[in-house]
Enzyme design. Structure first.
Site, PDB file in Angstrom:
ATOM      1  N   GLY A  12      -1.873  -9.737   0.808  1.00  0.00           N
ATOM      2  CA  GLY A  12      -2.586 -10.395   1.906  1.00  0.00           C
ATOM      3  C   GLY A  12      -1.700 -11.188   2.854  1.00  0.00           C
ATOM      4  O   GLY A  12      -2.169 -12.110   3.517  1.00  0.00           O
ATOM      5  N   MET A  84      -6.387  -0.693   0.514  1.00  0.00           N
ATOM      6  CA  MET A  84      -5.893   0.570  -0.024  1.00  0.00           C
ATOM      7  C   MET A  84      -7.030   1.519  -0.425  1.00  0.00           C
ATOM      8  O   MET A  84      -7.034   2.051  -1.539  1.00  0.00           O
ATOM      9  CB  MET A  84      -4.970   0.307  -1.219  1.00  0.00           C
ATOM     10  CG  MET A  84      -3.784  -0.586  -0.888  1.00  0.00           C
ATOM     11  SD  MET A  84      -2.757   0.070   0.443  1.00  0.00           S
ATOM     12  CE  MET A  84      -1.948   1.394  -0.439  1.00  0.00           C
ATOM     13  N   ARG A  85      -7.974   1.708   0.460  1.00  0.00           N
ATOM     14  CA  ARG A  85      -9.045   2.677   0.214  1.00  0.00           C
ATOM     15  C   ARG A  85      -9.160   3.580   1.432  1.00  0.00           C
ATOM     16  O   ARG A  85      -9.071   3.110   2.567  1.00  0.00           O
ATOM     17  CB  ARG A  85     -10.413   1.986   0.014  1.00  0.00           C
ATOM     18  CG  ARG A  85     -10.483   1.024  -1.127  1.00  0.00           C
ATOM     19  CD  ARG A  85     -10.242   1.657  -2.465  1.00  0.00           C
ATOM     20  NE  ARG A  85     -11.169   2.728  -2.780  1.00  0.00           N
ATOM     21  CZ  ARG A  85     -10.978   3.578  -3.803  1.00  0.00           C
ATOM     22  NH1 ARG A  85      -9.910   3.480  -4.566  1.00  0.00           N
ATOM     23  NH2 ARG A  85     -11.865   4.520  -4.051  1.00  0.00           N
ATOM     24  N   ILE A  86      -9.364   4.868   1.153  1.00  0.00           N
ATOM     25  CA  ILE A  86      -9.676   5.797   2.245  1.00  0.00           C
ATOM     26  C   ILE A  86     -11.137   5.552   2.615  1.00  0.00           C
ATOM     27  O   ILE A  86     -12.008   5.557   1.742  1.00  0.00           O
ATOM     28  CB  ILE A  86      -9.508   7.256   1.764  1.00  0.00           C
ATOM     29  CG1 ILE A  86      -8.109   7.463   1.190  1.00  0.00           C
ATOM     30  CG2 ILE A  86      -9.846   8.224   2.887  1.00  0.00           C
ATOM     31  CD1 ILE A  86      -7.051   7.880   2.129  1.00  0.00           C
ATOM     32  N   LEU A  87     -11.399   5.334   3.880  1.00  0.00           N
ATOM     33  CA  LEU A  87     -12.762   5.051   4.324  1.00  0.00           C
ATOM     34  C   LEU A  87     -13.434   6.322   4.817  1.00  0.00           C
ATOM     35  O   LEU A  87     -12.787   7.205   5.391  1.00  0.00           O
ATOM     36  CB  LEU A  87     -12.719   3.993   5.430  1.00  0.00           C
ATOM     37  CG  LEU A  87     -12.161   2.635   4.941  1.00  0.00           C
ATOM     38  CD1 LEU A  87     -11.727   1.769   6.106  1.00  0.00           C
ATOM     39  CD2 LEU A  87     -13.212   1.918   4.090  1.00  0.00           C
ATOM     40  N   ASN A 101      -6.155  -1.489  12.201  1.00  0.00           N
ATOM     41  CA  ASN A 101      -5.339  -1.346  10.993  1.00  0.00           C
ATOM     42  C   ASN A 101      -3.890  -1.639  11.358  1.00  0.00           C
ATOM     43  O   ASN A 101      -3.484  -1.448  12.504  1.00  0.00           O
ATOM     44  CB  ASN A 101      -5.440   0.089  10.462  1.00  0.00           C
ATOM     45  CG  ASN A 101      -4.629   0.305   9.191  1.00  0.00           C
ATOM     46  OD1 ASN A 101      -4.656  -0.532   8.288  1.00  0.00           O
ATOM     47  ND2 ASN A 101      -3.888   1.401   9.123  1.00  0.00           N
ATOM     48  N   HIS A 103      -0.080  -0.425  10.168  1.00  0.00           N
ATOM     49  CA  HIS A 103       0.601   0.599   9.371  1.00  0.00           C
ATOM     50  C   HIS A 103       2.108   0.364   9.482  1.00  0.00           C
ATOM     51  O   HIS A 103       2.621   0.146  10.577  1.00  0.00           O
ATOM     52  CB  HIS A 103       0.231   1.992   9.895  1.00  0.00           C
ATOM     53  CG  HIS A 103       0.858   3.083   9.086  1.00  0.00           C
ATOM     54  ND1 HIS A 103       0.392   3.435   7.828  1.00  0.00           N
ATOM     55  CD2 HIS A 103       1.942   3.849   9.325  1.00  0.00           C
ATOM     56  CE1 HIS A 103       1.164   4.392   7.341  1.00  0.00           C
ATOM     57  NE2 HIS A 103       2.104   4.661   8.226  1.00  0.00           N
ATOM     58  N   THR A 135      -9.521   5.542  13.501  1.00  0.00           N
ATOM     59  CA  THR A 135     -10.361   6.713  13.759  1.00  0.00           C
ATOM     60  C   THR A 135     -10.460   7.479  12.443  1.00  0.00           C
ATOM     61  O   THR A 135      -9.713   7.183  11.495  1.00  0.00           O
ATOM     62  CB  THR A 135      -9.732   7.592  14.857  1.00  0.00           C
ATOM     63  OG1 THR A 135      -8.400   7.928  14.451  1.00  0.00           O
ATOM     64  CG2 THR A 135      -9.693   6.875  16.203  1.00  0.00           C
ATOM     65  N   LEU A 138      -6.653   9.673   9.171  1.00  0.00           N
ATOM     66  CA  LEU A 138      -5.875   8.597   8.542  1.00  0.00           C
ATOM     67  C   LEU A 138      -4.611   8.270   9.345  1.00  0.00           C
ATOM     68  O   LEU A 138      -3.844   9.163   9.692  1.00  0.00           O
ATOM     69  CB  LEU A 138      -5.484   9.030   7.120  1.00  0.00           C
ATOM     70  CG  LEU A 138      -4.745   7.985   6.285  1.00  0.00           C
ATOM     71  CD1 LEU A 138      -5.683   6.857   5.899  1.00  0.00           C
ATOM     72  CD2 LEU A 138      -4.134   8.623   5.042  1.00  0.00           C
TER      73      LEU A 138
HETATM   74  C1  GRF Z   1       1.653  -3.939   4.852  1.00  0.00           C
HETATM   75  O1  GRF Z   1       2.943  -3.398   4.843  1.00  0.00           O
HETATM   76  C2  GRF Z   1       0.752  -3.154   5.763  1.00  0.00           C
HETATM   77  O2  GRF Z   1       1.414  -2.634   6.873  1.00  0.00           O
HETATM   78  C3  GRF Z   1       0.276  -2.032   4.877  1.00  0.00           C
HETATM   79  O3  GRF Z   1       0.121  -2.612   3.616  1.00  0.00           O
HETATM   80  C4  GRF Z   1       0.952  -3.763   3.503  1.00  0.00           C
HETATM   81  C5  GRF Z   1       0.058  -4.912   3.187  1.00  0.00           C
HETATM   82  O4  GRF Z   1       0.750  -6.100   2.948  1.00  0.00           O
HETATM   83  N1  GRF Z   1      -0.898  -1.420   5.430  1.00  0.00           N
HETATM   84  P1  GRF Z   1      -0.013  -7.459   2.879  1.00  0.00           P
HETATM   85  O5  GRF Z   1      -1.115  -7.309   1.818  1.00  0.00           O
HETATM   86  O6  GRF Z   1      -0.595  -7.752   4.233  1.00  0.00           O
HETATM   87  O7  GRF Z   1       1.005  -8.466   2.475  1.00  0.00           O
END
Ligand code: GRF
Length: 204
Positions: A12, A84-87, A101, A103, A135, A138
């Site tokens: 987080g 960490m879930r595919i929506l 999001n 990435h 969108t 993924l």
């Molecule tokens: C980050 O690297 C983000 O880009 C990816 O997952 C990681 C999450 O880190 N989607 P955190 O939980 O915000 O520390």
């Protein structure tokens, strides 16, 4: 309407960066009870909720339960931050235009997992992170802002991830702020920011 609902699954740190940037965070929701970020949010007096994905037989059922909890907070913006879930497409379309999001790559390069290892193995000299509207496909969707960092000869996955993460913590709060200020305009899949704010940064 009521600020941002942030969805997390773990550490987080991006959620924390948004809170520390002074953004109005209405709630932090996790699919995992053990997500470390929940403790931080609760400590800051922010509402937290857990929707355990294992309690639902299908992705559709999980996403429906998640949407019900999100909607209870009446957010303007829903921000995925290490969720960490595919929506399902249904979920994504429900929040179309107000679901962001982050990435850890310069999309469209390296969608999916293990982006830092992929970047090192590909020998790219610039890597980075992207905030984009979500969108159904993924790790695609209109790009709000990107930050680039160098890939250095001695880098391993951990050192590169740390360099990218510092920039994630800059660009995600910025993107969320622009959204809440109604500065983001999407036309033909391309995002512009009203007022000509730079949508890229390079952190050597
Ligand atoms: C980050 O690297 C983000 O880009 C990816 O997952 C990681 C999450 O880190 N989607 P955190 O939980 O915000 O520390």
């Amino acid at each position: 309407m009521n600020g941002i609902v942030i969805l997390i699954s773990g550490r987080g740190s991006n959620m924390q960066a948004m809170v520390e940037a002074g953004l109005p965070v209405a709630a932090v929701i996790s699919n995992r009870a053990d997500a470390a970020g929940l403790g931080y949010a609760a400590g800051r007096g922010i509402a937290t909720a857990i929707v355990p994905h294992r309690d639902y037989a299908t992705r559709e059922a999980f996403d429906a339960a998640l949407a019900q909890v999100i909607d209870g907070f009446r957010p303007e913006l829903v921000a995925l931050a290490g969720f960490m879930r595919i929506l399902t497409d249904g979920f994504v379309l429900r929040y179309e235009g107000r679901l962001l999001n982050i990435h850890p790559s310069l999309l469209p390069a390296f969608p999916g997992l293990d982006t830092h290892a992929k970047a090192i193995n590909a020998g790219v000299k610039l890597h980075g992170c992207t905030v984009h509207f979500v969108t159904p496909q993924l790790d695609h969707g209109p790009i709000v802002i990107q930050a680039a960092v160098p890939v250095l000869p001695h880098d391993d996955e951990a050192s590169l991830a740390a360099r990218v993460l510092m920039q994630e913590h800059r660009i995600y709060p910025q993107a969320a702020r622009w959204f809440l200020e109604e500065k983001l305009v999407i036309a033909s899949g391309v995002v512009r920011v009203k007022g000509d704010h730079p949508q890229q940064l390079y952190a050597p």
